[in-house]
Scaffold this active site. Structure first.
Site: not given
Length: 385
Positions: A213, A200, A211, A160, A215
């Site tokens: 991650h 970011n 979480h 998470h 893009q």
């Protein structure tokens, strides 16, 4: 042994394709040392149709294009852990990813660009690309075009919370393979002119999901930042970035000098924390890196990010931006560069863009680059992988 896909240089990393309930593409990338079985669950959700492709409008004063993507207003904002949309699905959390995973990439549900692509059938790719670039570079009043392209989410872990820097070396290597794979695939799509992977990190940057991650944006134009770089290359000559790296490697702002990669604080750093990470040979994008470069990158990049986090007692917000060459032009002139920037200028202070920077693009640096380089070098020296 699974079949290796184009762009994947480590044959131990499996690529497993799937489709979400509304037709979006989902791709799993399994670690070289994965403990996961090859089977993946099917997305059985009932989803609304995908939003229509947004419209982009041109600012005639600058030539910049602005995508008006109203569907983004509906995206998730700081959900609790049990409603994390990037975690594996459970009986109580109908998230975006049906199965547990190592690394997962999927099309964004609320994209800024896409999902539509232009119809280039019947035209040679080079000719269609040149025509499209000429069109978006033309200045006019109230010009509108479809926001063609693609936006993808790259999940570094099923956990998470975290970031790229909290991952293992093996996981970092998998993410790098995923970036390279997607760069190659997106670059081959009609209408895509530039591919931009980024991460970011931190609420101060505007992150709405903790979480781990990043893009990837696939743009229908060459971005304003790169257009300025191309103008500098035209003014200086095609060896601009090679000469710049040579100068930096002989100076005092180098943080990491590897066999394949160099990290340094730039001479004219705008942000309180700003680092450039570049390959030592000319490489236009991540897809063009070789296996040795990717192996070293996994360790160098983790050392850099963990070093940044050792500057203060709490994690530092940042944007990690992978600047890649345009897809159809200047491939020999523009070198892959990761630019990490943070507004953090002290443990409890941030740099805010006010009048001079925000309105005029005239920057004022708060921290001498040489001082920041010295602090970062000390922090990186204490990093263990």
């Amino acid at each position: 042994m699974h079949q290796t896909e184009p762009g994947i240089l480590d044959p131990r990393i499996a690529v497993r394709r799937s489709t979400l309930a509304d037709g979006r593409e989902l791709i799993y990338f399994d670690d070289a040392d994965t403990a996961l079985p090859p089977e993946r669950a099917i997305d059985a959700r009932a989803l609304d149709p995908r939003p229509a492709t947004a419209e982009m409008r041109q600012d005639p004063l600058t030539g910049d294009w602005v995508s008006i993507a109203a569907a983004r207003q509906n995206r998730v904002f700081l959900p609790p852990a049990d409603a994390d949309p990037l975690a594996p699905q459970t009986a109580t959390n109908p998230s975006e990813i049906p199965s547990t995973y190592d690394v997962a990439v999927f099309e964004n549900r609320s994209p800024s660009f896409g999902p539509e692509l232009p119809d280039w059938s019947g035209s040679a790719d080079a000719a269609a690309s040149a025509s499209a670039l000429a069109d978006v570079r033309t200045i006019g009043l109230e010009r509108r075009l479809p926001s063609h392209g693609r936006c993808e989410v790259v999940c570094f872990s099923p956990e998470h919370e975290g970031s790229f820097g909290t991952q293992t070396v093996s996981r970092a290597r998998t993410v790098i393979e995923a970036w390279a794979h997607r760069t190659a695939a997106l670059s081959a799509m009609p209408g895509v002119q530039q591919v931009f992977p980024f991460e970011n990190r931190g609420r101060e940057i505007g992150v709405t999901l903790p979480h781990p991650h990043g893009q990837i944006y696939a743009y229908p134009y060459v971005t304003p930042r790169t257009e300025r770089l191309l103008a500098s290359v035209d003014a200086y000559g095609p060896t601009l970035q090679a000469d710049l790296l040579e100068r930096e490697r002989s100076g005092g702002r180098v943080l990491i000098a590897g066999d394949h990669w160099t990290a340094y604080v730039p001479f004219a750093a705008r942000w309180p924390i700003e680092v450039h990470l570049v390959p030592n040979r000319h490489v236009p994008d991540l897809a063009a890196t070789d296996a040795a470069e990717r192996d070293e990158l996994a360790r160098v990049y983790l050392r850099l990010l963990r070093g940044v986090d050792r500057l203060y007692d709490t994690p530092t917000p940042y944007i990690a931006a992978w600047h890649q060459a345009p897809v159809h032009e200047h491939r020999d002139d523009v070198r892959l560069t990761m630019q990490l920037t943070s507004p953090r200028r002290a443990a409890d202070r941030l740099k805010y863009l006010a009048g001079s920077e925000a309105a005029m693009g005239a920057w004022i640096g708060d921290v001498p680059p040489e001082a920041q380089a010295a602090a970062l070098r000390t922090a990186i020296e204490g990093v263990e992988l």
